[in-house]
Structures are given as structure tokens and as C-alpha cells.
Design an enzyme around this catalytic site. Structure first.
Site, PDB file in Angstrom:
ATOM      1  N   GLY A 150     129.054   3.173  39.638  1.00  9.55           N
ATOM      2  CA  GLY A 150     128.048   4.294  38.874  1.00  9.55           C
ATOM      3  C   GLY A 150     128.302   5.267  39.670  1.00  9.55           C
ATOM      4  N   GLU A 151     126.207   5.884  38.549  1.00  7.34           N
ATOM      5  CA  GLU A 151     125.677   6.810  39.223  1.00  7.34           C
ATOM      6  C   GLU A 151     126.541   8.111  39.279  1.00  7.34           C
ATOM      7  OE1 GLU A 151     125.460   5.503  44.351  1.00  7.34           O
ATOM      8  OE2 GLU A 151     125.669   7.566  43.806  1.00  7.34           O
ATOM      9  N   GLY A 152     127.312   8.247  38.615  1.00 11.62           N
ATOM     10  CA  GLY A 152     128.108   9.478  37.927  1.00 11.62           C
ATOM     11  C   GLY A 152     129.657   9.752  38.778  1.00 11.62           C
TER      12      GLY A 152
END
Length: 361
Positions: A325-327
Site C-alpha cells: 500500500g502507501e502508494g
């Protein structure tokens, strides 16, 4: 009832421009390479021309990533072993530049901004932080709707406003990021609702939970769907904001608004993993043509991401076994997307380079 900003944004979302796409295909055919030899990059460049309604489309620099952060009431149901406090702690890590996404963003030249849309803690002001808290975390979706309709619309508007501010500031491509302990549970619930697939098919192991916790997670999603499903009569398309409010997280709503905001300004948005995919389904249910602005950065190992991308008919650019996740996946995909546009700007044609074209038989 739809808020004014959301309504205006939906009205501004338009399909791809066919004339610009035809020009891009014609240009691709004249570039100094065998036809089709750049594979998916060629069709991506055509789609980006259609989105921008220009050939070639604008170069995709600078790039901005928005990490929408929020907490989840469903955390109380034991769907993850991670304490809820980790959300706020990781926001601090992002702002200090110490997370994986920060390292990858420095490598690729992407600016990282964190949006506190629903963290269940007070965060001090900091560079790189947008304070836009709608509420301090969602409610427990197994007991009541995660958000009221007004809260869901407010969170959608935060996303729209974030996209608009970044584009007004010069961003030519937006990237999605997220942080929220428990958010894969809300993602699976949204994906199950919008695709009609069983929770057992779309629910993954998130942050690395064990099998008993995974079974608990699936059952929690079933409970939430059974509780709220009757309110939209089995057809989530009739009221996607109600689905979002019942099952989603504040970061899902923010991301959906972020996507809609980008689409309304004809700016591409690179999706990260399963949280972004759930938000993308929501955005498309609200404004179908918003799908044209989306680029799937990577194939998450979370099963719900595959289901969602299949429904959206989006082919992921990368498959690296990511589930952070997080980008991170969006940031890694960014140079590929930017490169697809750069080819149209910088590659010579057969005529300009004095290279003989293929002789047609």
C-alpha cells in the site's frame, strides 16, 4: 441528495476524445519502430491523448502522490493484529520521509503529500500534511453505517479539492496512496458490494494475518453486507454514495473524490493497490467515465484487487507481488506512464529521421 461540488465534478467528467486518439494512433504508426513494438505503451499513449483531448498529451511532470489516511471502527472486530495507533505513527513516518513510499518517490521524482481525512488522533501541523479530518475514524460497519451520507460526501469533497489544488499547483499526473489499519477489510466489503462477488473470494490476508483472523475478517464482511445490503436493494449502482457510507473508509471516500477530481480536469491518476481499486469502483459507480482517467499501476496480491481491476477492465502495468500500500505500486509505475507520453513528444518519425519505412506487400 448530491452536494454541489460533487455534482459539478460529476458533470465535468467526460469520455475520451476520439479525434485525439486517432491522431495518436496515426503518430504511433509514423514513429521509427515496427508497428506495435512498444506493446501496451502504445495503447496507453493513445488513451492518454484521448483523456487530454490533445495529441501529444501534456508531459506527465510533475507528479504528485496523495496518501489519504484514516482509521476504521471495524478494527474493534479483531480483523487485524495491528493496533490502531499505527495509523498515526505511520503518518509521522511518511512526514519524516522514512517510509518505503518516500524512498521510492525520491527515486522517481514524485512529491508525497499526506491527507489526514480521518485519523483517530490529533496530528500536529507539519510540512507535507493536509489537515482535512472529516471525523476521527469511521464507525463499526457491523453495527451501523461506517459514515453518515453527509460525512461520505464531505470526504469525497476533500478528495476533489485535493486533486484540484494539486492540479492548480502544476501537477500533470496524480497518484493514489493510503494508510489506515483495517482498511483492507473495508476495501473487501466495497469490492464485494460493487462486484457481487462473495467476501470469501475478495478478502485477502492484508498485513499478513493468520488463517483464523482471515476467517474472522470474511465473516465480519458478511455481517456488514447482510446489515446494509437491503438499503440499496441489491443494486449498489442505484446509490453508490450509500454503499460507500455504509461500508467504506474515509480514505476510500477521499480517494474516490481524488479520482473524480482528476477525471473532471482530464488529468490521469495512477492507482495503487486494493484500497485504490475499491475507491476506483466507487468512483466509476458515481461517474462511469472516470474510469478513462485511471491507470492501474500494479497487480496487488490481494485477491480483491484482481476482481476490481477485472470489473474495471484495467490491465496493471506491473506485477511485483506487492501488498504494502502507501502508494508504492503507483510510484513504481509512474516512470512507465510518463515514458509512454515522452515517446510521442520525442521520438522521431520515419520522415523526420530520414529512415525508410517498412515496404507494404
Amino acid at each position: 441528495m448530491t452536494s454541489e461540488l460533487l455534482g459539478l465534478t460529476i458533470e465535468a467528467v467526460r469520455p475520451l476524445d476520439a479525434a485525439a486518439m486517432n491522431l495518436a494512433r496515426e503518430l504511433q504508426a509514423r514513429l521509427t519502430k515496427p508497428a506495435g513494438s512498444l506493446g501496451e505503451l502504445e495503447e496507453l499513449s493513445v488513451r492518454l491523448a484521448g483523456l487530454a483531448a490533445a495529441c501529444p498529451p501534456p508531459r506527465l511532470e510533475p507528479a504528485q502522490l496523495a496518501v489519504f489516511a484514516g482509521d476504521h471502527g471495524v478494527h474493534a472486530q479483531g480483523v487485524t493484529p495491528w493496533p490502531q495507533e499505527v495509523t498515526a505513527q505511520m503518518v509521522g513516518n511518511f512526514l519524516a520521509g522514512g517510509a518505503a513510499v518516500n524512498a521510492l518517490a525520491r527515486q522517481t521524482g514524485v512529491t508525497v503529500t499526506v491527507v489526514d481525512i480521518g485519523v483517530a488522533a490529533d496530528l500536529p501541523p507539519a510540512d507535507g500534511l493536509i489537515s482535512a479530518k472529516v471525523r476521527a475514524g469511521t464507525r463499526d460497519m457491523t453495527v451501523e453505517p461506517a459514515m453518515t451520507r453527509a460525512e461520505a460526501q464531505a470526504a469525497l469533497e476533500v478528495g476533489i479539492q485535493t486533486a484540484s489544488a494539486m492540479i492548480d499547483g502544476g501537477a500533470r499526473v496524480l497518484l493514489t496512496g493510503d494508510m489506515g489499519i483495517g482498511n483492507t477489510t473495508a476495501s473487501a466489503a466495497l469490492i464485494s458490494a460493487f462486484t457481487g462477488r462473495d467476501p470469501g473470494v475478495v478478502t485477502g490476508y492484508g498485513t499478513g494475518i493468520d488463517t483464523p483472523t482471515h476467517l474472522r475478517k470474511v465473516e465480519v464482511i458478511r455481517q456488514a453486507l447482510a446489515l446494509h445490503g437491503p438499503s440499496w436493494g441489491g443494486d449498489p449502482a442505484t446509490d453508490p454514495v450509500a454503499v460507500l457510507a455504509a461500508l467504506g473508509g474515509l480514505e476510500h471516500a477521499g480517494l474516490a473524490g481524488f479520482i473524480l477530481g482528476a477525471a473532471s480536469r482530464r488529468v490521469p491518476v495512477i492507482l495503487d493497490g486494493v484500497i485504490a481499486a475499491a475507491a476506483a469502483l466507487t468512483a466509476v459507480a458515481i461517474a462511469p467515465s472516470s474510469r478513462d482517467a485511471m491507470i492501474a499501476g500494479h497487480q496487488s496480491v490481494e485477491p480483491g484487487a484482481s476482481v476490481a481491476l477485472s470489473q474495471l477492465e484495467l490491465n496493471p502495468l506491473l506485477d511485483l507481488g506487492l501488498r504494502l500500500g502507501e502508494g508504492t505500486g503507483a510510484v513504481l509505475a509512474y516512470p512507465i506512464v510518463a515514458g509512454a507520453v515522452r515517446v510521442l513528444h520525442e521520438m522521431a518519425t520515419f520522415d523526420s529521421a530520414g529512415v525508410a519505412a517498412k515496404v507494404e506487400e
